[in-house]
Design a protein around this motif. Sequence first.
Motif, PDB file in Angstrom:
ATOM      1  N   PHE A  23       0.867  -1.053  -0.030  1.00  8.28           N
ATOM      2  CA  PHE A  23      -0.034  -0.015  -0.119  1.00  8.28           C
ATOM      3  C   PHE A  23       0.979   1.331   0.194  1.00  8.28           C
ATOM      4  O   PHE A  23       0.343   2.304   0.146  1.00  8.28           O
ATOM      5  CB  PHE A  23      -0.973   0.003   1.154  1.00  8.28           C
ATOM      6  N   GLY A  24       2.199   1.013   0.069  1.00  6.17           N
ATOM      7  CA  GLY A  24       2.852   2.063   0.117  1.00  6.17           C
ATOM      8  C   GLY A  24       3.767   2.336   1.442  1.00  6.17           C
ATOM      9  O   GLY A  24       3.423   1.791   2.339  1.00  6.17           O
ATOM     10  N   ALA A  25       4.843   3.013   1.335  1.00 11.45           N
ATOM     11  CA  ALA A  25       5.844   3.213   2.503  1.00 11.45           C
ATOM     12  C   ALA A  25       5.040   3.560   3.722  1.00 11.45           C
ATOM     13  O   ALA A  25       4.366   4.647   3.770  1.00 11.45           O
ATOM     14  CB  ALA A  25       6.793   4.222   2.408  1.00 11.45           C
ATOM     15  N   GLY A  26       5.080   2.783   4.883  1.00 15.49           N
ATOM     16  CA  GLY A  26       4.526   2.935   6.249  1.00 15.49           C
ATOM     17  C   GLY A  26       2.797   2.610   6.281  1.00 15.49           C
ATOM     18  O   GLY A  26       2.365   3.178   7.182  1.00 15.49           O
ATOM     19  N   LEU A  27       2.340   2.320   5.157  1.00 14.48           N
ATOM     20  CA  LEU A  27       0.940   1.798   5.134  1.00 14.48           C
ATOM     21  C   LEU A  27       0.671   0.247   5.275  1.00 14.48           C
ATOM     22  O   LEU A  27       1.541  -0.455   4.577  1.00 14.48           O
ATOM     23  CB  LEU A  27       0.564   2.490   3.825  1.00 14.48           C
ATOM     24  N   GLY A  28      -0.240   0.259   5.917  1.00  8.35           N
ATOM     25  CA  GLY A  28      -0.761  -1.350   5.664  1.00  8.35           C
ATOM     26  C   GLY A  28      -1.739  -1.658   6.760  1.00  8.35           C
ATOM     27  O   GLY A  28      -2.479  -0.688   7.193  1.00  8.35           O
ATOM     28  N   GLY A  77      -6.909   4.896  -2.981  1.00  5.56           N
ATOM     29  CA  GLY A  77      -6.771   6.452  -2.909  1.00  5.56           C
ATOM     30  C   GLY A  77      -7.337   7.137  -3.393  1.00  5.56           C
ATOM     31  O   GLY A  77      -8.523   7.107  -4.050  1.00  5.56           O
ATOM     32  N   PRO A  78      -7.092   8.445  -3.556  1.00  6.63           N
ATOM     33  CA  PRO A  78      -5.917   9.152  -3.091  1.00  6.63           C
ATOM     34  C   PRO A  78      -5.721   9.416  -1.549  1.00  6.63           C
ATOM     35  O   PRO A  78      -4.708   9.437  -0.998  1.00  6.63           O
ATOM     36  CB  PRO A  78      -5.723  10.442  -4.016  1.00  6.63           C
ATOM     37  N   GLU A  79      -7.052   9.350  -1.019  1.00  4.62           N
ATOM     38  CA  GLU A  79      -7.122   9.713   0.216  1.00  4.62           C
ATOM     39  C   GLU A  79      -6.468   8.510   1.168  1.00  4.62           C
ATOM     40  O   GLU A  79      -6.582   7.447   0.706  1.00  4.62           O
ATOM     41  CB  GLU A  79      -8.399  10.187   1.006  1.00  4.62           C
ATOM     42  N   ILE A  80      -6.070   8.888   2.562  1.00  8.08           N
ATOM     43  CA  ILE A  80      -5.492   7.693   3.195  1.00  8.08           C
ATOM     44  C   ILE A  80      -6.473   7.381   4.470  1.00  8.08           C
ATOM     45  O   ILE A  80      -7.253   8.467   5.254  1.00  8.08           O
ATOM     46  CB  ILE A  80      -3.947   8.226   3.957  1.00  8.08           C
ATOM     47  N   GLU A  81      -7.058   6.354   4.512  1.00  7.91           N
ATOM     48  CA  GLU A  81      -7.934   5.859   5.325  1.00  7.91           C
ATOM     49  C   GLU A  81      -7.439   5.111   6.483  1.00  7.91           C
ATOM     50  O   GLU A  81      -6.493   4.266   6.580  1.00  7.91           O
ATOM     51  CB  GLU A  81      -9.133   5.083   5.018  1.00  7.91           C
ATOM     52  N   ILE A  82      -8.226   5.489   7.852  1.00 11.25           N
ATOM     53  CA  ILE A  82      -7.817   4.392   8.928  1.00 11.25           C
ATOM     54  C   ILE A  82      -9.223   3.518   9.207  1.00 11.25           C
ATOM     55  O   ILE A  82     -10.241   3.996   8.882  1.00 11.25           O
ATOM     56  CB  ILE A  82      -7.353   5.197  10.367  1.00 11.25           C
ATOM     57  N   GLY A  83      -9.041   2.419   9.689  1.00 11.09           N
ATOM     58  CA  GLY A  83     -10.382   1.496   9.995  1.00 11.09           C
ATOM     59  C   GLY A  83      -9.617   0.357  10.714  1.00 11.09           C
ATOM     60  O   GLY A  83      -8.571   0.445  11.102  1.00 11.09           O
ATOM     61  N   LEU A  90       4.719   9.524   9.110  1.00  9.69           N
ATOM     62  CA  LEU A  90       4.462   9.583   7.693  1.00  9.69           C
ATOM     63  C   LEU A  90       4.113  10.995   7.380  1.00  9.69           C
ATOM     64  O   LEU A  90       4.072  11.443   6.031  1.00  9.69           O
ATOM     65  CB  LEU A  90       3.165   8.677   7.284  1.00  9.69           C
ATOM     66  N   ARG A  91       3.928  11.958   8.516  1.00 14.00           N
ATOM     67  CA  ARG A  91       3.566  13.437   8.016  1.00 14.00           C
ATOM     68  C   ARG A  91       2.299  13.616   7.275  1.00 14.00           C
ATOM     69  O   ARG A  91       2.436  14.560   6.532  1.00 14.00           O
ATOM     70  CB  ARG A  91       4.904  14.125   7.824  1.00 14.00           C
ATOM     71  N   LEU A  92       1.442  12.837   7.448  1.00 14.71           N
ATOM     72  CA  LEU A  92       0.301  12.885   6.665  1.00 14.71           C
ATOM     73  C   LEU A  92      -0.444  14.180   6.929  1.00 14.71           C
ATOM     74  O   LEU A  92      -0.344  14.771   8.273  1.00 14.71           O
ATOM     75  CB  LEU A  92      -0.757  11.891   6.778  1.00 14.71           C
ATOM     76  N   GLU A  93      -1.161  14.900   6.095  1.00 15.02           N
ATOM     77  CA  GLU A  93      -1.842  16.072   6.255  1.00 15.02           C
ATOM     78  C   GLU A  93      -3.282  15.777   6.877  1.00 15.02           C
ATOM     79  O   GLU A  93      -3.783  16.405   7.865  1.00 15.02           O
ATOM     80  CB  GLU A  93      -2.297  17.085   5.002  1.00 15.02           C
ATOM     81  N   LEU A 103      -6.053  -0.664  10.251  1.00 10.63           N
ATOM     82  CA  LEU A 103      -5.424  -0.430   8.718  1.00 10.63           C
ATOM     83  C   LEU A 103      -5.294   1.092   8.871  1.00 10.63           C
ATOM     84  O   LEU A 103      -5.829   1.896   9.220  1.00 10.63           O
ATOM     85  CB  LEU A 103      -6.207  -0.872   7.724  1.00 10.63           C
ATOM     86  N   LEU A 104      -4.351   1.362   7.875  1.00  9.82           N
ATOM     87  CA  LEU A 104      -4.004   2.678   7.515  1.00  9.82           C
ATOM     88  C   LEU A 104      -3.393   2.772   6.058  1.00  9.82           C
ATOM     89  O   LEU A 104      -2.258   1.980   5.743  1.00  9.82           O
ATOM     90  CB  LEU A 104      -3.019   3.311   8.220  1.00  9.82           C
ATOM     91  N   ILE A 105      -4.405   2.625   4.985  1.00 13.84           N
ATOM     92  CA  ILE A 105      -4.121   2.324   3.755  1.00 13.84           C
ATOM     93  C   ILE A 105      -4.841   3.370   2.694  1.00 13.84           C
ATOM     94  O   ILE A 105      -5.597   4.209   3.222  1.00 13.84           O
ATOM     95  CB  ILE A 105      -4.686   0.886   3.338  1.00 13.84           C
ATOM     96  N   PRO A 106      -4.524   3.392   1.489  1.00 17.01           N
ATOM     97  CA  PRO A 106      -5.349   4.294   0.626  1.00 17.01           C
ATOM     98  C   PRO A 106      -6.786   3.970   0.512  1.00 17.01           C
ATOM     99  O   PRO A 106      -7.076   2.908   0.583  1.00 17.01           O
ATOM    100  CB  PRO A 106      -4.613   3.857  -0.897  1.00 17.01           C
TER     101      PRO A 106
END
Length: 178
Positions: A58-63, A89-95, A123-126, A81-84
């Motif tokens: 899912f990308g660096a630091g995501l899964g 994506g493009p947003e990143i979701e937590i579940g 990850l410094r996500l916004e 989870l923390l994935i697109p």
Amino acid sequence: MLPTFETDRLILRPRAMKDIEDCLAMDRDPEVTKFIPGPWNDPEAHRLFLTGRITADFGAGLGYWSIFAKKNRQQFLGWVLLIPADAVGPEIEIGWRLNRTAWGKGFATEAARSVLTHAFATLRLEYVIADIAPGNVASIRVAQKLGLSARHETRYLDQPFASYQIDRAAFETNASAY
């Protein structure tokens, strides 16, 4: 490689294929998947779906992280989870999804808080979103405890969901209260 997290009561480690039977068993409980559309009643499609999610990059630091109790490190409680969003994506979701035996103990909030800290501090996500079915009162409450607030309605597999969101500044402000 995803990091492992420890909280006061939990260990979160990257989800792996060795977790698939626990995940399948959890998803077979109709109360656990009541608000989440998916292939839960088709054993072959369900296993294929989970295998895809477990092995995806899912990308660096995501899964996904599997959640275990510190007191019983073999006790699979669920995952976070923390994935697109919707895996694209493009947003990143937590579940989060937990076994029914783990409900009502604050485990979802505790686990998700660790992952949100990772999202914002490492990850410094916004911002991060969580799409939740309107009737899923328990998950809405977890989102609220984490500081997420409803932003708009969205759809998932043609069903209405509410999209919750938290940005880094709000999380950092709320983090001092934890």
